[in-house]
Design a protein around this motif. Structure first.
Motif, PDB file in Angstrom:
ATOM      1  N   ALA A 140      -1.654  15.964   1.999  1.00  0.00           N
ATOM      2  CA  ALA A 140      -0.917  16.917   1.167  1.00  0.00           C
ATOM      3  C   ALA A 140      -0.152  17.883   2.070  1.00  0.00           C
ATOM      4  O   ALA A 140      -0.705  18.452   3.005  1.00  0.00           O
ATOM      5  CB  ALA A 140      -1.879  17.683   0.267  1.00  0.00           C
ATOM      6  N   GLY A 141       1.123  18.047   1.803  1.00  0.00           N
ATOM      7  CA  GLY A 141       1.933  18.956   2.601  1.00  0.00           C
ATOM      8  C   GLY A 141       2.575  18.332   3.818  1.00  0.00           C
ATOM      9  O   GLY A 141       3.426  18.957   4.455  1.00  0.00           O
ATOM     10  N   VAL A 142       2.190  17.113   4.174  1.00  0.00           N
ATOM     11  CA  VAL A 142       2.797  16.437   5.313  1.00  0.00           C
ATOM     12  C   VAL A 142       4.157  15.879   4.886  1.00  0.00           C
ATOM     13  O   VAL A 142       4.252  15.210   3.853  1.00  0.00           O
ATOM     14  CB  VAL A 142       1.897  15.292   5.832  1.00  0.00           C
ATOM     15  N   PRO A 143       5.221  16.120   5.643  1.00  0.00           N
ATOM     16  CA  PRO A 143       6.527  15.555   5.287  1.00  0.00           C
ATOM     17  C   PRO A 143       6.457  14.037   5.152  1.00  0.00           C
ATOM     18  O   PRO A 143       5.819  13.363   5.968  1.00  0.00           O
ATOM     19  CB  PRO A 143       7.424  15.977   6.456  1.00  0.00           C
ATOM     20  N   ALA A 144       7.116  13.513   4.127  1.00  0.00           N
ATOM     21  CA  ALA A 144       7.069  12.068   3.875  1.00  0.00           C
ATOM     22  C   ALA A 144       7.579  11.275   5.067  1.00  0.00           C
ATOM     23  O   ALA A 144       7.106  10.154   5.328  1.00  0.00           O
ATOM     24  CB  ALA A 144       7.872  11.724   2.624  1.00  0.00           C
ATOM     25  N   ALA A 145       8.506  11.833   5.824  1.00  0.00           N
ATOM     26  CA  ALA A 145       9.065  11.130   6.977  1.00  0.00           C
ATOM     27  C   ALA A 145       8.034  10.899   8.067  1.00  0.00           C
ATOM     28  O   ALA A 145       8.214  10.026   8.921  1.00  0.00           O
ATOM     29  CB  ALA A 145      10.254  11.914   7.544  1.00  0.00           C
ATOM     30  N   GLU A 146       6.947  11.655   8.050  1.00  0.00           N
ATOM     31  CA  GLU A 146       5.899  11.501   9.064  1.00  0.00           C
ATOM     32  C   GLU A 146       4.815  10.523   8.625  1.00  0.00           C
ATOM     33  O   GLU A 146       3.841  10.297   9.358  1.00  0.00           O
ATOM     34  CB  GLU A 146       5.287  12.864   9.376  1.00  0.00           C
ATOM     35  N   LEU A 147       4.957   9.956   7.433  1.00  0.00           N
ATOM     36  CA  LEU A 147       3.974   9.012   6.906  1.00  0.00           C
ATOM     37  C   LEU A 147       4.618   7.642   6.738  1.00  0.00           C
ATOM     38  O   LEU A 147       5.840   7.515   6.689  1.00  0.00           O
ATOM     39  CB  LEU A 147       3.441   9.501   5.555  1.00  0.00           C
ATOM     40  N   ASP A 148       3.793   6.598   6.657  1.00  0.00           N
ATOM     41  CA  ASP A 148       4.293   5.251   6.377  1.00  0.00           C
ATOM     42  C   ASP A 148       4.658   5.176   4.897  1.00  0.00           C
ATOM     43  O   ASP A 148       3.797   5.366   4.033  1.00  0.00           O
ATOM     44  CB  ASP A 148       3.228   4.210   6.705  1.00  0.00           C
ATOM     45  N   ALA A 149       5.935   4.931   4.591  1.00  0.00           N
ATOM     46  CA  ALA A 149       6.423   4.963   3.221  1.00  0.00           C
ATOM     47  C   ALA A 149       6.437   3.566   2.601  1.00  0.00           C
ATOM     48  O   ALA A 149       6.774   2.582   3.259  1.00  0.00           O
ATOM     49  CB  ALA A 149       7.823   5.571   3.171  1.00  0.00           C
ATOM     50  N   TYR A 150       6.069   3.500   1.314  1.00  0.00           N
ATOM     51  CA  TYR A 150       6.046   2.243   0.560  1.00  0.00           C
ATOM     52  C   TYR A 150       6.726   2.450  -0.780  1.00  0.00           C
ATOM     53  O   TYR A 150       6.802   3.564  -1.302  1.00  0.00           O
ATOM     54  CB  TYR A 150       4.608   1.771   0.338  1.00  0.00           C
ATOM     55  N   GLU A 151       7.195   1.331  -1.369  1.00  0.00           N
ATOM     56  CA  GLU A 151       7.842   1.379  -2.676  1.00  0.00           C
ATOM     57  C   GLU A 151       7.149   0.491  -3.704  1.00  0.00           C
ATOM     58  O   GLU A 151       7.111   0.816  -4.884  1.00  0.00           O
ATOM     59  CB  GLU A 151       9.306   0.949  -2.553  1.00  0.00           C
ATOM     60  N   ASP A 152       6.599  -0.629  -3.261  1.00  0.00           N
ATOM     61  CA  ASP A 152       5.995  -1.613  -4.155  1.00  0.00           C
ATOM     62  C   ASP A 152       4.525  -1.261  -4.389  1.00  0.00           C
ATOM     63  O   ASP A 152       3.757  -1.159  -3.427  1.00  0.00           O
ATOM     64  CB  ASP A 152       6.100  -3.006  -3.530  1.00  0.00           C
ATOM     65  N   PRO A 153       4.112  -1.073  -5.636  1.00  0.00           N
ATOM     66  CA  PRO A 153       2.706  -0.768  -5.905  1.00  0.00           C
ATOM     67  C   PRO A 153       1.731  -1.775  -5.309  1.00  0.00           C
ATOM     68  O   PRO A 153       0.614  -1.414  -4.915  1.00  0.00           O
ATOM     69  CB  PRO A 153       2.632  -0.772  -7.435  1.00  0.00           C
ATOM     70  N   LEU A 154       2.148  -3.031  -5.202  1.00  0.00           N
ATOM     71  CA  LEU A 154       1.257  -4.052  -4.656  1.00  0.00           C
ATOM     72  C   LEU A 154       0.974  -3.843  -3.166  1.00  0.00           C
ATOM     73  O   LEU A 154       0.016  -4.393  -2.629  1.00  0.00           O
ATOM     74  CB  LEU A 154       1.840  -5.438  -4.899  1.00  0.00           C
ATOM     75  N   ASP A 155       1.810  -3.047  -2.484  1.00  0.00           N
ATOM     76  CA  ASP A 155       1.539  -2.736  -1.078  1.00  0.00           C
ATOM     77  C   ASP A 155       0.238  -1.965  -0.928  1.00  0.00           C
ATOM     78  O   ASP A 155      -0.359  -1.952   0.158  1.00  0.00           O
ATOM     79  CB  ASP A 155       2.687  -1.910  -0.480  1.00  0.00           C
ATOM     80  N   ALA A 156      -0.202  -1.333  -2.000  1.00  0.00           N
ATOM     81  CA  ALA A 156      -1.455  -0.573  -1.943  1.00  0.00           C
ATOM     82  C   ALA A 156      -2.655  -1.487  -1.716  1.00  0.00           C
ATOM     83  O   ALA A 156      -3.705  -1.033  -1.265  1.00  0.00           O
ATOM     84  CB  ALA A 156      -1.648   0.234  -3.224  1.00  0.00           C
ATOM     85  N   ARG A 157      -2.511  -2.769  -1.996  1.00  0.00           N
ATOM     86  CA  ARG A 157      -3.638  -3.691  -1.773  1.00  0.00           C
ATOM     87  C   ARG A 157      -4.030  -3.743  -0.311  1.00  0.00           C
ATOM     88  O   ARG A 157      -5.222  -3.868   0.018  1.00  0.00           O
ATOM     89  CB  ARG A 157      -3.269  -5.091  -2.283  1.00  0.00           C
ATOM     90  N   ASP A 158      -3.043  -3.678   0.584  1.00  0.00           N
ATOM     91  CA  ASP A 158      -3.357  -3.673   2.015  1.00  0.00           C
ATOM     92  C   ASP A 158      -3.883  -2.317   2.463  1.00  0.00           C
ATOM     93  O   ASP A 158      -4.743  -2.237   3.343  1.00  0.00           O
ATOM     94  CB  ASP A 158      -2.107  -4.036   2.825  1.00  0.00           C
ATOM     95  N   ILE A 159      -3.387  -1.250   1.861  1.00  0.00           N
ATOM     96  CA  ILE A 159      -3.822   0.094   2.237  1.00  0.00           C
ATOM     97  C   ILE A 159      -5.305   0.289   1.957  1.00  0.00           C
ATOM     98  O   ILE A 159      -6.021   0.909   2.750  1.00  0.00           O
ATOM     99  CB  ILE A 159      -2.984   1.153   1.490  1.00  0.00           C
ATOM    100  N   VAL A 160      -5.779  -0.231   0.837  1.00  0.00           N
ATOM    101  CA  VAL A 160      -7.170   0.030   0.427  1.00  0.00           C
ATOM    102  C   VAL A 160      -8.165  -0.945   1.054  1.00  0.00           C
ATOM    103  O   VAL A 160      -9.367  -0.781   0.885  1.00  0.00           O
ATOM    104  CB  VAL A 160      -7.305  -0.031  -1.109  1.00  0.00           C
ATOM    105  N   LYS A 161      -7.680  -1.928   1.767  1.00  0.00           N
ATOM    106  CA  LYS A 161      -8.564  -2.985   2.270  1.00  0.00           C
ATOM    107  C   LYS A 161      -9.509  -2.487   3.353  1.00  0.00           C
ATOM    108  O   LYS A 161     -10.696  -2.840   3.378  1.00  0.00           O
ATOM    109  CB  LYS A 161      -7.729  -4.149   2.803  1.00  0.00           C
TER     110      LYS A 161
END
Length: 388
Positions: free
Chosen positions: A153-174
């Protein structure tokens, strides 16, 4: 976990909203589908089509005989209410968990359109497990959602890995932050460092459900009074094959065993769900079910798997062992067990030898009290005579 939406700044101003053509066209279609004089209602006013195919707006004083152009101009003046209707009626759609969740984010059932649009202009934040969801509105009344780990929270989006497809969350939660597989998706081990910065309403819902499967659905069922709970006894009774052994725990001491399992697996420190299942319909468990915003309706696979292993371990007969420990060493053994059980081992600094669970202090205890075969105080697990 708070069930209240927070606004990013104090006293935000209501944004200027331009009525998009697709929202206006949707109003025309909806009014055309109604009979002459039948109103289409928005918050604070209604519209209708009269017998002469002219348009009527009822808002305090009635405006009648409006041409389509005049009708468009009148609706443009009330664009927040119109785009709010369009968002939930056409973009979000169905009266079910998706709509209920997205309306909950901005407290749509408890605040006026003007209040919500003012808050959305600054950003409305909601917590969902370890997620931080921030809802905003564009100058066309379109909702956009930023979803990220609460730690970011509060971290600029440019400093984080950005995603657009909800299905990309499958790899994030693994995997967790250490690269270890996460068998329980609602465990508080979600890795950080990523963001879905500008999701549409439907994609926001799909992303949340990908991170925390079925949590919104069960949350909605609970709010509707329709959550179907399957308790411990019923769940264990239907186990078969290699898991059938857990049914032996329902012979006299099943309630106590279920308490131990729930305390081990269903604490807030282990799972973000709020346990709603008990021993059976008539018998509650003696341990707290947690404070999570979304409910747990039945013992999960992690609970069943753990119960199977512990059932086998509990079939062993108790024995009396004699260990030689100083009072401080006894307390150290207890502290080590607590540290492992609470997942605090990595938090204990190597230089902090005052902590009983410190790695070097624990290694010293092992060097002092273990024999060459790894037996505590030289006491073997099996009796010397081989008796049981």
């Amino acid at each position: 976990m708070s069930d209240t939406a927070s606004v990013a700044e104090d006293d935000p101003e209501v944004p200027e909203i331009d009525l998009p053509s697709d929202a206006f066209d949707a109003v025309l279609d909806a009014v055309s589908d109604l009979g002459p004089g039948e109103p289409l209602r928005f918050e604070g006013f209604s519209v209708a089509r009269d017998a002469d195919d002219q348009y009527v707006i009822a808002y305090g004083d009635r405006q009648t005989g409006l041409s389509e152009r005049e009708f468009h101009e009148a609706l443009d003046e009330r664009a927040p209410a119109v785009t709010d209707w369009y968002t939930f009626e056409h973009v979000v759609g169905e009266f079910g968990p998706r709509r209920a969740f997205l309306r909950w984010i901005e407290d749509a059932d408890g605040r006026t359109v003007a209040d919500r649009y003012a808050a959305l202009a600054a950003g409305i934040e909601r917590a969902w497990g370890q997620l931080r969801i921030t809802a905003t509105v564009t100058d066309r009344g379109e909702r956009r959602y930023d979803i990220r780990h609460a730690d970011d929270a509060g971290v600029p989006a440019a400093e984080l890995d950005a995603y657009e497809d909800p299905l990309d969350a499958r790899d994030i939660v693994k995997l967790d932050a250490k690269g270890r597989y996460r068998p329980l998706k609602t465990a508080p081990t979600l890795d950080s460092g990523w963001v879905f910065p500008a999701l549409s309403p439907r994609d926001a819902y799909e992303t949340v459900e990908t991170v925390y499967p079925a949590t919104v659905v069960n949350w909605h069922r609970e709010r509707q009074g329709e959550l179907d709970v399957t308790h411990w006894r019923e769940t264990m009774a239907r186990q078969s094959g290699i898991y059938g052994v857990v049914r032996t725990w329902d012979r006299g001491e099943g309630h106590e065993h279920a308490n131990w399992v729930a305390e081990a697996c269903c604490d807030d420190s282990q799972c973000l769900k709020r346990r709603e299942w008990e021993y059976d319909d008539e018998t509650d468990l003696d341990v707290d079910g947690g404070d999570g915003v979304f409910p747990c309706r039945e013992p999960c696979s992690v609970v069943v798997s753990g119960a199977r292993k512990w059932t086998r371990l509990e079939s062993e007969q108790s024995r009396t062992y004699e260990f030689e420990l100083t009072p401080s060493e006894k307390e150290q053994v207890e502290a080590v067990i607590d540290a492992v059980a609470d997942g605090r081992v990595d938090e204990i600094r190597e230089a902090d030898t005052k902590d009983p669970a410190n790695r070097y202090r624990t290694r010293f205890l092992r060097a002092k009290r273990f024999d060459d075969a790894g037996n505590l105080s030289g006491t073997p697990t099996e009796p010397d005579d081989g008796s049981q």
